[in-house]
Write a protein that holds these residues in place. Structure first.
Motif, PDB file in Angstrom:
ATOM      1  N   SER A  29      27.891  47.998  10.161  1.00 58.89           N
ATOM      2  CA  SER A  29      29.254  47.556   9.899  1.00 58.89           C
ATOM      3  C   SER A  29      29.764  46.658  11.025  1.00 58.89           C
ATOM      4  O   SER A  29      30.368  45.601  10.773  1.00 58.89           O
ATOM      5  CB  SER A  29      30.178  48.771   9.750  1.00 58.89           C
ATOM      6  N   GLU A  30      29.509  47.049  12.262  1.00 61.83           N
ATOM      7  CA  GLU A  30      29.955  46.251  13.400  1.00 61.83           C
ATOM      8  C   GLU A  30      29.196  44.925  13.490  1.00 61.83           C
ATOM      9  O   GLU A  30      29.791  43.884  13.795  1.00 61.83           O
ATOM     10  CB  GLU A  30      29.759  47.051  14.700  1.00 61.83           C
ATOM     11  N   MET A  31      27.891  44.956  13.221  1.00 64.30           N
ATOM     12  CA  MET A  31      27.093  43.729  13.236  1.00 64.30           C
ATOM     13  C   MET A  31      27.623  42.718  12.229  1.00 64.30           C
ATOM     14  O   MET A  31      27.781  41.527  12.543  1.00 64.30           O
ATOM     15  CB  MET A  31      25.634  44.047  12.913  1.00 64.30           C
ATOM     16  N   PHE A  32      27.916  43.173  11.028  1.00 56.59           N
ATOM     17  CA  PHE A  32      28.384  42.278   9.975  1.00 56.59           C
ATOM     18  C   PHE A  32      29.786  41.748  10.299  1.00 56.59           C
ATOM     19  O   PHE A  32      30.076  40.577  10.059  1.00 56.59           O
ATOM     20  CB  PHE A  32      28.397  43.002   8.627  1.00 56.59           C
ATOM     21  N   ALA A  36      30.698  37.823  10.873  1.00 60.72           N
ATOM     22  CA  ALA A  36      31.721  37.175  10.055  1.00 60.72           C
ATOM     23  C   ALA A  36      32.744  36.456  10.927  1.00 60.72           C
ATOM     24  O   ALA A  36      33.127  35.307  10.644  1.00 60.72           O
ATOM     25  CB  ALA A  36      32.416  38.212   9.173  1.00 60.72           C
ATOM     26  N   VAL A  37      33.190  37.108  11.994  1.00 58.58           N
ATOM     27  CA  VAL A  37      34.172  36.506  12.903  1.00 58.58           C
ATOM     28  C   VAL A  37      33.609  35.241  13.540  1.00 58.58           C
ATOM     29  O   VAL A  37      34.283  34.204  13.615  1.00 58.58           O
ATOM     30  CB  VAL A  37      34.592  37.515  13.987  1.00 58.58           C
ATOM     31  N   LYS A  38      32.357  35.293  14.003  1.00 57.29           N
ATOM     32  CA  LYS A  38      31.729  34.127  14.625  1.00 57.29           C
ATOM     33  C   LYS A  38      31.558  32.988  13.618  1.00 57.29           C
ATOM     34  O   LYS A  38      31.752  31.812  13.944  1.00 57.29           O
ATOM     35  CB  LYS A  38      30.377  34.519  15.220  1.00 57.29           C
ATOM     36  N   GLN A 158      22.977  36.345   4.069  1.00 56.65           N
ATOM     37  CA  GLN A 158      23.624  36.172   2.768  1.00 56.65           C
ATOM     38  C   GLN A 158      25.141  36.355   2.878  1.00 56.65           C
ATOM     39  O   GLN A 158      25.907  35.650   2.217  1.00 56.65           O
ATOM     40  CB  GLN A 158      23.033  37.164   1.766  1.00 56.65           C
ATOM     41  N   THR A 159      25.565  37.288   3.724  1.00 53.45           N
ATOM     42  CA  THR A 159      26.993  37.559   3.864  1.00 53.45           C
ATOM     43  C   THR A 159      27.728  36.398   4.516  1.00 53.45           C
ATOM     44  O   THR A 159      28.781  35.962   4.029  1.00 53.45           O
ATOM     45  CB  THR A 159      27.214  38.833   4.692  1.00 53.45           C
ATOM     46  N   THR A 160      27.186  35.871   5.618  1.00 50.73           N
ATOM     47  CA  THR A 160      27.830  34.747   6.280  1.00 50.73           C
ATOM     48  C   THR A 160      27.820  33.513   5.370  1.00 50.73           C
ATOM     49  O   THR A 160      28.759  32.720   5.383  1.00 50.73           O
ATOM     50  CB  THR A 160      27.144  34.404   7.613  1.00 50.73           C
ATOM     51  N   GLY A 161      26.753  33.372   4.575  1.00 46.89           N
ATOM     52  CA  GLY A 161      26.697  32.256   3.635  1.00 46.89           C
ATOM     53  C   GLY A 161      27.783  32.356   2.588  1.00 46.89           C
ATOM     54  O   GLY A 161      28.440  31.367   2.238  1.00 46.89           O
ATOM     55  N   CYS A 224      15.357  33.920   4.469  1.00 49.39           N
ATOM     56  CA  CYS A 224      15.742  32.517   4.666  1.00 49.39           C
ATOM     57  C   CYS A 224      16.605  32.417   5.922  1.00 49.39           C
ATOM     58  O   CYS A 224      17.602  33.126   6.066  1.00 49.39           O
ATOM     59  CB  CYS A 224      16.521  31.997   3.457  1.00 49.39           C
ATOM     60  N   ARG A 225      16.235  31.506   6.835  1.00 46.42           N
ATOM     61  CA  ARG A 225      16.959  31.342   8.094  1.00 46.42           C
ATOM     62  C   ARG A 225      17.940  30.173   8.060  1.00 46.42           C
ATOM     63  O   ARG A 225      18.589  29.871   9.063  1.00 46.42           O
ATOM     64  CB  ARG A 225      15.971  31.147   9.254  1.00 46.42           C
ATOM     65  N   HIS A 226      18.037  29.493   6.945  1.00 43.67           N
ATOM     66  CA  HIS A 226      18.966  28.366   6.855  1.00 43.67           C
ATOM     67  C   HIS A 226      20.409  28.862   6.719  1.00 43.67           C
ATOM     68  O   HIS A 226      20.657  29.965   6.231  1.00 43.67           O
ATOM     69  CB  HIS A 226      18.619  27.494   5.643  1.00 43.67           C
ATOM     70  N   TYR A 227      21.333  28.030   7.161  1.00 47.97           N
ATOM     71  CA  TYR A 227      22.742  28.339   6.980  1.00 47.97           C
ATOM     72  C   TYR A 227      23.461  27.038   6.646  1.00 47.97           C
ATOM     73  O   TYR A 227      22.843  25.971   6.581  1.00 47.97           O
ATOM     74  CB  TYR A 227      23.338  29.001   8.225  1.00 47.97           C
ATOM     75  N   TRP A 228      24.756  27.111   6.397  1.00 53.95           N
ATOM     76  CA  TRP A 228      25.507  25.903   6.079  1.00 53.95           C
ATOM     77  C   TRP A 228      26.888  25.947   6.695  1.00 53.95           C
ATOM     78  O   TRP A 228      27.359  26.987   7.150  1.00 53.95           O
ATOM     79  CB  TRP A 228      25.585  25.664   4.577  1.00 53.95           C
ATOM     80  N   TRP A 229      27.530  24.770   6.742  1.00 55.37           N
ATOM     81  CA  TRP A 229      28.867  24.648   7.289  1.00 55.37           C
ATOM     82  C   TRP A 229      29.603  23.568   6.499  1.00 55.37           C
ATOM     83  O   TRP A 229      28.993  22.747   5.823  1.00 55.37           O
ATOM     84  CB  TRP A 229      28.813  24.295   8.781  1.00 55.37           C
ATOM     85  N   PRO A 230      30.947  23.551   6.576  1.00 52.12           N
ATOM     86  CA  PRO A 230      31.716  22.572   5.798  1.00 52.12           C
ATOM     87  C   PRO A 230      31.473  21.132   6.263  1.00 52.12           C
ATOM     88  O   PRO A 230      31.373  20.862   7.461  1.00 52.12           O
ATOM     89  CB  PRO A 230      33.173  22.987   6.045  1.00 52.12           C
ATOM     90  N   PHE A 231      31.365  20.238   5.312  1.00 55.76           N
ATOM     91  CA  PHE A 231      31.219  18.805   5.585  1.00 55.76           C
ATOM     92  C   PHE A 231      32.452  18.115   5.028  1.00 55.76           C
ATOM     93  O   PHE A 231      32.670  18.103   3.809  1.00 55.76           O
ATOM     94  CB  PHE A 231      29.949  18.252   4.932  1.00 55.76           C
ATOM     95  N   ILE A 232      33.276  17.572   5.920  1.00 56.22           N
ATOM     96  CA  ILE A 232      34.522  16.929   5.511  1.00 56.22           C
ATOM     97  C   ILE A 232      34.267  15.439   5.333  1.00 56.22           C
ATOM     98  O   ILE A 232      34.010  14.719   6.301  1.00 56.22           O
ATOM     99  CB  ILE A 232      35.635  17.146   6.560  1.00 56.22           C
ATOM    100  N   GLU A 233      34.303  14.996   4.099  1.00 56.58           N
ATOM    101  CA  GLU A 233      34.029  13.579   3.808  1.00 56.58           C
ATOM    102  C   GLU A 233      35.046  12.681   4.511  1.00 56.58           C
ATOM    103  O   GLU A 233      36.243  12.933   4.480  1.00 56.58           O
ATOM    104  CB  GLU A 233      34.054  13.350   2.295  1.00 56.58           C
ATOM    105  N   GLY A 234      34.545  11.628   5.172  1.00 58.72           N
ATOM    106  CA  GLY A 234      35.400  10.712   5.905  1.00 58.72           C
ATOM    107  C   GLY A 234      35.650  11.137   7.330  1.00 58.72           C
ATOM    108  O   GLY A 234      36.183  10.367   8.131  1.00 58.72           O
TER     109      GLY A 234
END
Length: 253
Positions: A29-32, A36-38, A158-161, A224-234
């Motif tokens: 629970s603490e790990m997740f 999430a906060v990070k 999966q949770t952070t994704g 799967c070790r890939h992750y993603w982040w928001p891409f703001i167009e422009g």
């Protein structure tokens, strides 16, 4: 007598598991929560550069629901793994006792040697987990430590994704950028480092279907070790060039 003793062994293992379960649940629970906060803090930096306020560090109500469900699911999976180990321990105890009894009765070994051989047999793969397909056929055997590690890391990923996806929707962001790394699975190297439209409305980008999101062998699938982040167009600039991604795909690791 062996069957009676095996029952004692099973009870002892279950007692040990029950003591560890409450501890592991709080740790998971603490790990997740920390992950999430990070994850939210990382995404917020991108949103603020685009002039957006960002989301609460502790997450929205939807994020909290995602986090709670993920923790419960992962803890349930861990409990299933440990219970499987308990069953395996009981089975191995019976087999080891039978082997020791046979070794002594046939005169092949003295009592002490037979016991030592039986113990070595019992621990040889007693801490392994057997996997089965949907038809009940055995598919693979993994060490319990590796199985637990895979379970927790996959759950975290999966949770952070999912949290990143929820935050993007809350912030009105429709495009996400995928990470990339050397040694990616061939299927993953086709889409790593590229941009994904989460609504599937922008045809110049990949879709969630293209990256097999939420599929076992796709983005955020098992290990799967890939992750993603928001891409703001422009505003945002891609982290990886097409040339860099091509080099990653062709490099031998």
């Amino acid at each position: 007598d062996i069957l009676q003793e095996s029952g004692y062994v099973y009870d002892d293992v279950i007692e040990s598991i029950s003591k560890l379960t409450s501890l592991s649940e709080s740790i998971v629970s603490e790990m997740f929560r920390e992950a999430a906060v990070k994850n939210i803090a990382f995404d917020n930096e991108i949103y603020r550069k685009a002039g957006k306020k960002g989301v609460p560090v502790n997450g929205s109500s939807a994020v909290k629901q995602i986090l709670s469900a993920a923790v419960n699911k992962t803890n349930g999976s861990l409990n299933n793994l440990t219970m499987t180990t308990a069953d395996k321990a009981q089975q191995k105890f019976i087999e080891a006792c039978s082997i020791a009894e046979m070794d002594v009765s046939t005169g092949a070994f003295d009592v002490n040697t037979a016991i030592r051989n039986a113990v070595e047999y019992a621990i040889q793969d007693g801490a392994n987990v057997q996997y089965y397909d949907d038809d009940g056929n055995p598919t693979a055997t993994r060490n319990i430590v590796g199985a637990i590690r895979s379970c927790v890391l996959t759950g975290l990923s999966q949770t952070t994704g999912e949290i990143g996806l929820q935050n993007a929707r809350d912030m009105g962001t429709d495009v996400m950028e995928l990470s990339a790394h050397l040694g990616a699975r061939p299927a993953h190297s086709l889409w790593q480092g590229k941009l994904v439209c989460i609504s599937n409305r922008k045809t110049k980008y990949l879709t969630l279907t293209d990256i097999r999101y939420e599929e076992v062998d796709g983005f955020k699938g098992i290990n799967c070790r890939h992750y993603w982040w928001p891409f703001i167009e422009g505003v945002s600039k891609r982290v990886y060039t097409d040339e860099q991604l091509e080099e990653m795909a062709t490099r031998t690791v």
